[in-house]
Design a protein around this motif. Structure first.
Motif, PDB file in Angstrom:
ATOM      1  N   LYS A 165       0.899 -82.013 117.523  1.00 20.16           N
ATOM      2  CA  LYS A 165       1.201 -81.217 116.514  1.00 20.16           C
ATOM      3  C   LYS A 165       0.625 -79.993 116.634  1.00 20.16           C
ATOM      4  N   LYS A 166      -0.506 -79.747 116.545  1.00 19.45           N
ATOM      5  CA  LYS A 166      -1.272 -78.434 116.661  1.00 19.45           C
ATOM      6  C   LYS A 166      -0.759 -77.717 117.734  1.00 19.45           C
ATOM      7  N   PHE A 167      -0.569 -78.235 119.112  1.00 21.80           N
ATOM      8  CA  PHE A 167       0.067 -77.652 120.170  1.00 21.80           C
ATOM      9  C   PHE A 167       1.281 -76.914 119.729  1.00 21.80           C
ATOM     10  N   ALA A 168       2.078 -77.917 119.411  1.00 19.74           N
ATOM     11  CA  ALA A 168       3.713 -77.384 119.078  1.00 19.74           C
ATOM     12  C   ALA A 168       3.505 -76.341 118.161  1.00 19.74           C
ATOM     13  N   GLU A 169       2.817 -76.310 116.964  1.00 22.40           N
ATOM     14  CA  GLU A 169       2.667 -75.346 115.933  1.00 22.40           C
ATOM     15  C   GLU A 169       2.273 -73.975 116.772  1.00 22.40           C
ATOM     16  N   LYS A 170       1.299 -74.078 117.543  1.00 18.12           N
ATOM     17  CA  LYS A 170       0.653 -72.825 118.168  1.00 18.12           C
ATOM     18  C   LYS A 170       1.876 -72.188 118.956  1.00 18.12           C
ATOM     19  N   LEU A 171       2.550 -73.179 119.774  1.00 18.44           N
ATOM     20  CA  LEU A 171       3.663 -72.320 120.803  1.00 18.44           C
ATOM     21  C   LEU A 171       4.628 -72.039 119.669  1.00 18.44           C
ATOM     22  N   ALA A 172       5.354 -72.554 118.635  1.00 18.90           N
ATOM     23  CA  ALA A 172       6.107 -71.973 117.681  1.00 18.90           C
ATOM     24  C   ALA A 172       5.475 -70.611 117.293  1.00 18.90           C
ATOM     25  N   LYS A 173       4.400 -70.647 116.800  1.00 20.26           N
ATOM     26  CA  LYS A 173       3.893 -69.341 116.310  1.00 20.26           C
ATOM     27  C   LYS A 173       3.938 -68.123 117.407  1.00 20.26           C
ATOM     28  N   TYR A 174       3.463 -68.609 118.507  1.00 20.15           N
ATOM     29  CA  TYR A 174       3.801 -67.428 119.796  1.00 20.15           C
ATOM     30  C   TYR A 174       5.042 -67.258 120.019  1.00 20.15           C
ATOM     31  N   ALA A 175       5.905 -68.135 119.885  1.00 16.85           N
ATOM     32  CA  ALA A 175       7.254 -67.867 120.171  1.00 16.85           C
ATOM     33  C   ALA A 175       7.982 -67.064 118.930  1.00 16.85           C
ATOM     34  N   GLY A 176       7.293 -67.179 117.906  1.00 16.89           N
ATOM     35  CA  GLY A 176       8.020 -66.484 116.481  1.00 16.89           C
ATOM     36  C   GLY A 176       9.008 -67.418 116.011  1.00 16.89           C
ATOM     37  N   ILE A 177       8.697 -68.837 115.925  1.00 15.83           N
ATOM     38  CA  ILE A 177       9.759 -69.873 115.739  1.00 15.83           C
ATOM     39  C   ILE A 177       9.032 -70.424 114.588  1.00 15.83           C
ATOM     40  N   LYS A 178       9.657 -70.550 113.244  1.00 18.06           N
ATOM     41  CA  LYS A 178       9.042 -71.282 112.083  1.00 18.06           C
ATOM     42  C   LYS A 178       9.391 -72.740 112.201  1.00 18.06           C
ATOM     43  N   LEU A 179       8.560 -73.576 112.022  1.00 23.35           N
ATOM     44  CA  LEU A 179       8.653 -74.922 112.194  1.00 23.35           C
ATOM     45  C   LEU A 179       9.072 -75.548 110.681  1.00 23.35           C
ATOM     46  N   LYS A 180       9.675 -76.477 110.532  1.00 24.51           N
ATOM     47  CA  LYS A 180       9.815 -77.049 108.945  1.00 24.51           C
ATOM     48  C   LYS A 180       8.467 -77.790 108.707  1.00 24.51           C
TER      49      LYS A 180
END
Length: 70
Positions: free
Chosen positions: A55-70
């Motif tokens: 989950k933390k991995f996905a959150e970090k990737l999303a952050k670096y990609a500029g994607i906001k997760l729900k």
């Protein structure tokens, strides 16, 4: 295996560009759970801990990609 190798290279590139070495460790947890899916060797408590890492991995990737997760 080619896809996994390409993903590994991507994770290394992200880690280097962001100076975030933790993402490499989080990737290893995700990869171990992928293996566990087929081999079923991890005890439940390891799976729960790995889920938190993934989950933390996905959150970090999303952050670096500029994607906001729900």
């Amino acid at each position: 295996m080619q896809v996994t190798g390409e993903l590994r290279e991507f994770v290394i590139r992200v880690a280097n560009e962001t100076k975030d070495d933790e993402i490499r460790l989080l990737w290893k947890d995700a990869l171990s759970m992928h293996t566990n899916f087929y081999e079923n060797w991890a005890p439940p408590e390891d799976v729960v801990k790995a889920f938190e890492s993934v989950k933390k991995f996905a959150e970090k990737l999303a952050k670096y990609a500029g994607i906001k997760l729900k």
